[in-house]
Motif scaffolding. Structure first.
Motif, PDB file in Angstrom:
ATOM      1  N   PHE A 114      80.361  42.727 103.096  1.00  0.00           N
ATOM      2  CA  PHE A 114      80.275  43.599 101.931  1.00  0.00           C
ATOM      3  C   PHE A 114      78.797  43.796 101.631  1.00  0.00           C
ATOM      4  O   PHE A 114      78.122  42.852 101.236  1.00  0.00           O
ATOM      5  CB  PHE A 114      80.995  42.961 100.742  1.00  0.00           C
ATOM      6  CG  PHE A 114      82.431  42.647 101.044  1.00  0.00           C
ATOM      7  CD1 PHE A 114      83.403  43.618 100.923  1.00  0.00           C
ATOM      8  CD2 PHE A 114      82.802  41.381 101.472  1.00  0.00           C
ATOM      9  CE1 PHE A 114      84.735  43.328 101.224  1.00  0.00           C
ATOM     10  CE2 PHE A 114      84.119  41.076 101.772  1.00  0.00           C
ATOM     11  CZ  PHE A 114      85.094  42.059 101.644  1.00  0.00           C
TER      12      PHE A 114
ATOM     13  N   ILE B  54      79.895  48.266  99.269  1.00  0.00           N
ATOM     14  CA  ILE B  54      80.449  47.874  97.957  1.00  0.00           C
ATOM     15  C   ILE B  54      80.500  49.046  96.984  1.00  0.00           C
ATOM     16  O   ILE B  54      81.153  48.950  95.937  1.00  0.00           O
ATOM     17  CB  ILE B  54      79.672  46.694  97.332  1.00  0.00           C
ATOM     18  CG1 ILE B  54      78.205  47.058  97.102  1.00  0.00           C
ATOM     19  CG2 ILE B  54      79.838  45.436  98.178  1.00  0.00           C
ATOM     20  CD1 ILE B  54      77.424  46.041  96.305  1.00  0.00           C
TER      21      ILE B  54
ATOM     22  N   PHE C   8      89.566  44.972  98.088  1.00  0.00           N
ATOM     23  CA  PHE C   8      89.198  43.566  97.987  1.00  0.00           C
ATOM     24  C   PHE C   8      88.944  43.175  96.524  1.00  0.00           C
ATOM     25  O   PHE C   8      87.835  42.820  96.150  1.00  0.00           O
ATOM     26  CB  PHE C   8      87.953  43.285  98.839  1.00  0.00           C
ATOM     27  CG  PHE C   8      88.145  43.616 100.282  1.00  0.00           C
ATOM     28  CD1 PHE C   8      88.669  42.671 101.154  1.00  0.00           C
ATOM     29  CD2 PHE C   8      87.845  44.887 100.760  1.00  0.00           C
ATOM     30  CE1 PHE C   8      88.877  42.986 102.481  1.00  0.00           C
ATOM     31  CE2 PHE C   8      88.050  45.206 102.089  1.00  0.00           C
ATOM     32  CZ  PHE C   8      88.566  44.261 102.955  1.00  0.00           C
TER      33      PHE C   8
ATOM     34  N   HIS D  87      89.550  40.592  94.967  1.00  0.00           N
ATOM     35  CA  HIS D  87      89.161  39.193  94.808  1.00  0.00           C
ATOM     36  C   HIS D  87      87.661  38.979  95.075  1.00  0.00           C
ATOM     37  O   HIS D  87      87.150  37.884  94.825  1.00  0.00           O
ATOM     38  CB  HIS D  87      89.992  38.308  95.725  1.00  0.00           C
ATOM     39  CG  HIS D  87      89.916  38.697  97.171  1.00  0.00           C
ATOM     40  ND1 HIS D  87      90.498  39.849  97.660  1.00  0.00           N
ATOM     41  CD2 HIS D  87      89.323  38.106  98.222  1.00  0.00           C
ATOM     42  CE1 HIS D  87      90.262  39.936  98.958  1.00  0.00           C
ATOM     43  NE2 HIS D  87      89.541  38.893  99.319  1.00  0.00           N
ATOM     44  N   ILE D  88      86.942  39.994  95.540  1.00  0.00           N
ATOM     45  CA  ILE D  88      85.487  39.914  95.714  1.00  0.00           C
ATOM     46  C   ILE D  88      84.848  40.509  94.473  1.00  0.00           C
ATOM     47  O   ILE D  88      85.080  41.675  94.142  1.00  0.00           O
ATOM     48  CB  ILE D  88      85.018  40.673  96.980  1.00  0.00           C
ATOM     49  CG1 ILE D  88      85.699  40.132  98.242  1.00  0.00           C
ATOM     50  CG2 ILE D  88      83.501  40.630  97.102  1.00  0.00           C
ATOM     51  CD1 ILE D  88      85.332  38.710  98.608  1.00  0.00           C
ATOM     52  N   ASP D  89      84.093  39.714  93.757  1.00  0.00           N
ATOM     53  CA  ASP D  89      83.451  40.142  92.525  1.00  0.00           C
ATOM     54  C   ASP D  89      82.370  41.177  92.823  1.00  0.00           C
ATOM     55  O   ASP D  89      81.413  40.890  93.556  1.00  0.00           O
ATOM     56  CB  ASP D  89      82.846  38.931  91.810  1.00  0.00           C
ATOM     57  CG  ASP D  89      82.214  39.312  90.494  1.00  0.00           C
ATOM     58  OD1 ASP D  89      80.997  39.562  90.493  1.00  0.00           O
ATOM     59  OD2 ASP D  89      82.941  39.364  89.487  1.00  0.00           O
TER      60      ASP D  89
ATOM     61  N   ALA E 126      78.740  40.679  94.546  1.00  0.00           N
ATOM     62  CA  ALA E 126      78.544  41.324  95.846  1.00  0.00           C
ATOM     63  C   ALA E 126      77.343  42.267  95.826  1.00  0.00           C
ATOM     64  O   ALA E 126      76.722  42.490  96.860  1.00  0.00           O
ATOM     65  CB  ALA E 126      79.805  42.070  96.268  1.00  0.00           C
TER      66      ALA E 126
ATOM     67  N   HIS F  15      77.901  39.352 100.874  1.00  0.00           N
ATOM     68  CA  HIS F  15      79.113  38.550 101.006  1.00  0.00           C
ATOM     69  C   HIS F  15      79.730  38.810 102.379  1.00  0.00           C
ATOM     70  O   HIS F  15      79.783  39.958 102.823  1.00  0.00           O
ATOM     71  CB  HIS F  15      80.144  38.943  99.949  1.00  0.00           C
ATOM     72  CG  HIS F  15      79.901  38.390  98.589  1.00  0.00           C
ATOM     73  ND1 HIS F  15      78.703  38.455  97.942  1.00  0.00           N
ATOM     74  CD2 HIS F  15      80.748  37.759  97.738  1.00  0.00           C
ATOM     75  CE1 HIS F  15      78.807  37.887  96.754  1.00  0.00           C
ATOM     76  NE2 HIS F  15      80.037  37.453  96.603  1.00  0.00           N
TER      77      HIS F  15
ATOM     78  N   LEU G 187      83.322  37.714 104.390  1.00  0.00           N
ATOM     79  CA  LEU G 187      84.616  37.058 104.307  1.00  0.00           C
ATOM     80  C   LEU G 187      85.178  36.913 105.720  1.00  0.00           C
ATOM     81  O   LEU G 187      85.498  37.898 106.381  1.00  0.00           O
ATOM     82  CB  LEU G 187      85.577  37.875 103.438  1.00  0.00           C
ATOM     83  CG  LEU G 187      86.947  37.281 103.176  1.00  0.00           C
ATOM     84  CD1 LEU G 187      86.833  35.964 102.399  1.00  0.00           C
ATOM     85  CD2 LEU G 187      87.821  38.277 102.428  1.00  0.00           C
TER      86      LEU G 187
ATOM     87  N   ASN H 101      89.398  33.291 105.583  1.00  0.00           N
ATOM     88  CA  ASN H 101      89.122  33.394 104.138  1.00  0.00           C
ATOM     89  C   ASN H 101      87.944  32.560 103.666  1.00  0.00           C
ATOM     90  O   ASN H 101      87.754  32.384 102.464  1.00  0.00           O
ATOM     91  CB  ASN H 101      90.360  33.102 103.297  1.00  0.00           C
ATOM     92  CG  ASN H 101      91.323  34.265 103.326  1.00  0.00           C
ATOM     93  OD1 ASN H 101      90.914  35.426 103.305  1.00  0.00           O
ATOM     94  ND2 ASN H 101      92.601  33.970 103.404  1.00  0.00           N
TER      95      ASN H 101
ATOM     96  N   LEU I 109      84.323  32.254 102.565  1.00  0.00           N
ATOM     97  CA  LEU I 109      83.366  33.207 102.024  1.00  0.00           C
ATOM     98  C   LEU I 109      81.957  32.710 102.298  1.00  0.00           C
ATOM     99  O   LEU I 109      81.586  31.605 101.896  1.00  0.00           O
ATOM    100  CB  LEU I 109      83.570  33.381 100.513  1.00  0.00           C
ATOM    101  CG  LEU I 109      82.699  34.431  99.829  1.00  0.00           C
ATOM    102  CD1 LEU I 109      82.980  35.825 100.384  1.00  0.00           C
ATOM    103  CD2 LEU I 109      82.926  34.398  98.325  1.00  0.00           C
TER     104      LEU I 109
ATOM    105  N   LEU J 245      77.799  33.566 101.942  1.00  0.00           N
ATOM    106  CA  LEU J 245      76.913  34.326 101.069  1.00  0.00           C
ATOM    107  C   LEU J 245      75.503  34.383 101.642  1.00  0.00           C
ATOM    108  O   LEU J 245      75.048  33.437 102.289  1.00  0.00           O
ATOM    109  CB  LEU J 245      76.869  33.680  99.674  1.00  0.00           C
ATOM    110  CG  LEU J 245      78.214  33.540  98.960  1.00  0.00           C
ATOM    111  CD1 LEU J 245      78.041  32.754  97.666  1.00  0.00           C
ATOM    112  CD2 LEU J 245      78.840  34.895  98.693  1.00  0.00           C
TER     113      LEU J 245
END
Length: 130
Positions: A8, A37, A45, A47-49, A53, A58, A60, A64, A66, A68
């Motif tokens: 992302f 993004i 997605f 569940h990805i803030d 991001a 990020h 993934l 699953n 994650l 960074l």
């Protein structure tokens, strides 16, 4: 082989877009999925803030996990068979230094992009001066 990592990234950042193009070109086996993004594809997605991001890259993994920042960068380049050069950034002792440098870059990526490329922002994958 199925996608092994989704990255992302900020598609408005010229240097980020350039990095994703290099990764995409190196990804001969389609191990990566690259998601801007700022695109509607990012909506897949929830569940990805989005705020986080936009602050830091990020990645993934298919399991699953994650990743960074430079950890995401390292794993992405490793998946395309070119991780040797970025592996140095993960070595004990150097990791802290490189991570601090990455956070500084991420915070000022538009200004740094303008300094290095003459372009501060991209829109729909097209970069221009602002």
């Amino acid at each position: 082989m199925p996608v092994q990592m989704t990255l992302f990234y900020d598609g408005e950042c010229p240097l980020c877009v350039a990095e994703m193009r290099r990764l995409s070109k190196a990804d001969q086996k389609s191990h990566l999925r690259l998601i801007d993004i700022n695109s509607t594809a990012f909506e897949e997605f929830p569940h990805i803030d989005a705020t986080e991001a936009s602050r830091i890259l990020h990645g993934l993994a298919a399991d699953n996990t994650l990743y960074l920042g430079l950890d995401a960068t390292y794993h992405a380049w490793r998946l395309v068979g070119k991780g040797r050069w970025v592996k140095l950034t993960r070595l004990p002792g150097l990791k802290t230094l490189f991570d601090a440098g990455y956070r500084l870059f991420a915070r000022h990526r538009y200004t740094i992009s303008r300094w290095l490329t003459g372009q501060s922002r991209c829109s729909s994958g097209v970069c221009h001066k602002r």
